[in-house]
Design an enzyme around this catalytic site. Structure first.
Site, PDB file in Angstrom:
ATOM      1  N   ASP A  13     -39.170   7.346 -30.845  1.00 54.14           N
ATOM      2  CA  ASP A  13     -38.213   6.388 -31.280  1.00 54.14           C
ATOM      3  C   ASP A  13     -38.884   5.181 -30.903  1.00 54.14           C
ATOM      4  OD1 ASP A  13     -35.867   5.273 -32.195  1.00 54.14           O
ATOM      5  OD2 ASP A  13     -35.605   4.538 -30.211  1.00 54.14           O
ATOM      6  N   SER A  14     -38.281   4.238 -31.658  1.00 52.55           N
ATOM      7  CA  SER A  14     -39.021   2.614 -31.706  1.00 52.55           C
ATOM      8  C   SER A  14     -38.632   2.025 -30.466  1.00 52.55           C
ATOM      9  CB  SER A  14     -38.298   1.860 -32.602  1.00 52.55           C
ATOM     10  OG  SER A  14     -36.686   1.988 -32.583  1.00 52.55           O
ATOM     11  N   TYR A  45     -37.814  -1.770 -35.193  1.00 52.51           N
ATOM     12  CA  TYR A  45     -38.416  -1.327 -36.418  1.00 52.51           C
ATOM     13  C   TYR A  45     -37.472  -1.815 -37.500  1.00 52.51           C
ATOM     14  CZ  TYR A  45     -42.183   1.624 -34.305  1.00 52.51           C
ATOM     15  OH  TYR A  45     -43.144   2.195 -33.541  1.00 52.51           O
ATOM     16  N   GLY A  46     -36.214  -1.820 -37.397  1.00 50.32           N
ATOM     17  CA  GLY A  46     -35.079  -1.912 -38.326  1.00 50.32           C
ATOM     18  C   GLY A  46     -35.589  -3.065 -39.403  1.00 50.32           C
ATOM     19  N   CYS A  76     -35.838   8.006 -34.440  1.00 50.56           N
ATOM     20  CA  CYS A  76     -35.753   6.629 -34.916  1.00 50.56           C
ATOM     21  C   CYS A  76     -35.224   6.797 -36.271  1.00 50.56           C
ATOM     22  CB  CYS A  76     -36.801   5.897 -34.887  1.00 50.56           C
ATOM     23  SG  CYS A  76     -36.744   4.366 -35.594  1.00 50.56           S
ATOM     24  N   ASN A  77     -34.148   6.486 -36.515  1.00 48.40           N
ATOM     25  CA  ASN A  77     -33.541   6.302 -38.235  1.00 48.40           C
ATOM     26  C   ASN A  77     -34.482   5.714 -39.159  1.00 48.40           C
ATOM     27  OD1 ASN A  77     -30.452   7.530 -38.209  1.00 48.40           O
ATOM     28  ND2 ASN A  77     -31.040   6.832 -36.204  1.00 48.40           N
ATOM     29  N   THR A  78     -34.916   4.674 -38.670  1.00 50.12           N
ATOM     30  CA  THR A  78     -35.737   3.718 -39.383  1.00 50.12           C
ATOM     31  C   THR A  78     -37.242   4.130 -39.736  1.00 50.12           C
ATOM     32  OG1 THR A  78     -34.758   1.739 -38.571  1.00 50.12           O
ATOM     33  CG2 THR A  78     -36.635   1.213 -39.948  1.00 50.12           C
ATOM     34  N   GLU A 155     -28.747  -3.439 -26.690  1.00 51.78           N
ATOM     35  CA  GLU A 155     -29.820  -3.495 -25.586  1.00 51.78           C
ATOM     36  C   GLU A 155     -29.758  -4.564 -24.786  1.00 51.78           C
ATOM     37  OE1 GLU A 155     -33.814  -2.945 -26.501  1.00 51.78           O
ATOM     38  OE2 GLU A 155     -33.134  -1.067 -27.439  1.00 51.78           O
ATOM     39  N   CYS A 193     -28.231   5.075 -36.744  1.00 49.33           N
ATOM     40  CA  CYS A 193     -29.194   4.249 -36.061  1.00 49.33           C
ATOM     41  C   CYS A 193     -29.003   4.678 -34.790  1.00 49.33           C
ATOM     42  CB  CYS A 193     -28.906   2.653 -35.960  1.00 49.33           C
ATOM     43  SG  CYS A 193     -29.722   1.674 -35.059  1.00 49.33           S
ATOM     44  N   HIS A 195     -28.856   3.375 -31.982  1.00 52.59           N
ATOM     45  CA  HIS A 195     -27.894   2.684 -31.128  1.00 52.59           C
ATOM     46  C   HIS A 195     -26.573   2.543 -31.256  1.00 52.59           C
ATOM     47  CE1 HIS A 195     -32.039   1.070 -30.179  1.00 52.59           C
ATOM     48  NE2 HIS A 195     -31.863   0.054 -29.158  1.00 52.59           N
TER      49      HIS A 195
HETATM   50  N1  DGL Z   1     -34.657   3.066 -33.557  1.00 53.16           N
HETATM   51  C1  DGL Z   1     -33.784   2.383 -34.454  1.00 53.16           C
HETATM   52  C2  DGL Z   1     -33.175   3.144 -35.695  1.00 53.16           C
HETATM   53  O1  DGL Z   1     -32.773   3.974 -35.324  1.00 53.16           O
HETATM   54  C3  DGL Z   1     -33.156   1.445 -33.994  1.00 53.16           C
HETATM   55  C4  DGL Z   1     -34.001   0.106 -33.263  1.00 53.16           C
HETATM   56  C5  DGL Z   1     -34.845  -0.675 -34.121  1.00 53.16           C
HETATM   57  O2  DGL Z   1     -34.688  -1.332 -34.950  1.00 53.16           O
HETATM   58  O3  DGL Z   1     -35.975  -0.153 -33.707  1.00 53.16           O
HETATM   59  O4  DGL Z   1     -33.229   2.615 -36.749  1.00 53.16           O
END
Ligand code: DGL
Length: 274
Positions: A13-14, A45-46, A76-78, A155, A193, A195
């Site tokens: 994950d990011s 990362y978003g 990580c979704n992004t 966060e 996402c 979070h």
């Molecule tokens: N992990 C990122 C996601 O699921 C969210 C946090 C980020 O923007 O890095 O998209």
């Protein structure tokens, strides 16, 4: 030599958010060892351009290449939305992302197939969720909503504040408004996402009882289990190990994890990407 099935599952994950996916993996697959890598130093990362997200994801996979995993989950979704198609071709280890399992969860939850996707700017820009949903149901009504303020709110431990509720309302309300083709009234919200599951209560309250709120953690873990089962790669037994690595200051990672999850992580080890 270690049998392939005995190798750990890698989770990338990011930052700390992917611990939501790790938690579900460990719940569904208690006999598996895991290695988690959070690129906390370069979070978020978003908002980043696609080529940067691809480059960072590549670096993470190279790092996993030195840690022998049997499968890697892009939690990580992004990273999944932007980089999975590219990096999958380059990796010798199989990779599972969270977008397809998330889309499957939304399709099975939605009675009217009218689905709102809440995600980062990069994920929305990629259109990956809309594609995955329409792959499963070409008639699905999909409306995507970027929610750029929510990651920082989670966060920084502000999830239970009026500010969080106001931000969620600003993003979610337009998806609930009657308006025909442009703004369908969604019956399901997909939390696209890492979070957002940590804001589930607020999102459910704002969305109201007529809207189901789903995320990809459970279906991703299920997909991992199915793949490992089909390929006879489930671990055969014995003691499991769980290692957590982060880029950037370890203490910061532990602190954010504590703020978000309210629990102390055991040892966090230092990783360097790049
Ligand atoms: N992990 C990122 C996601 O699921 C969210 C946090 C980020 O923007 O890095 O998209």
């Amino acid at each position: 030599m270690t049998a392939a099935g005995d190798l750990p599952i890698g989770v990338f994950d990011s930052g700390v958010g992917g611990l939501t996916v790790l938690r579900e993996l460990r719940r569904q697959l208690p006999g598996e060892s895991t290695i988690y890598l959070g690129d906390e130093a370069r979070m978020p990362y978003g908002p980043r351009p696609a080529d940067e997200v691809v480059a960072f994801t590549r670096e993470a996979l190279r790092w996993f290449g030195t840690h022998d995993c049997k499968l890697i989950v892009l939690a990580c979704n992004t990273a999944t939305a932007v980089a999975l198609e590219v990096v999958r071709e380059e990796s010798r280890v199989p990779i599972i992302g969270v977008v397809r399992p998330g889309a499957a969860a939304a399709i099975s939850a939605s009675a009217r197939r009218s689905i709102g996707v809440l995600a980062t700017t990069g994920t929305v820009r990629s259109g990956a969720y809309a594609r995955a949903l329409r792959d499963l149901d070409p008639l699905a009504d999909v409306i995507q909503q970027a929610c750029p303020a929510l990651v920082a709110i989670v966060e920084e431990g502000r999830s239970a504040t009026p500010e969080a509720e106001a931000a969620v309302r600003g993003y979610v309300q337009p998806l609930l408004t009657e308006g025909g083709v442009v703004s369908p009234v969604v019956d399901t919200l997909l939390l696209g996402c890492t979070h957002y599951p940590l804001l589930r209560e607020v999102i459910e309250r704002v969305a109201g009882p007529g809207v189901r709120v789903v995320d990809s953690a459970a279906t991703t873990a299920l997909a991992v289990r199915e793949v490992l089962q089909s390929h006879r790669l489930l671990r055969g037994g014995g003691a499991v190990t769980h290692r957590v690595f982060a880029t950037g200051p370890i203490e910061r990672f532990r602190e954010v994890a504590r703020t978000i999850f309210g629990e102390d992580l055991p040892a966090v080890e230092q990783a360097t990407l790049g």
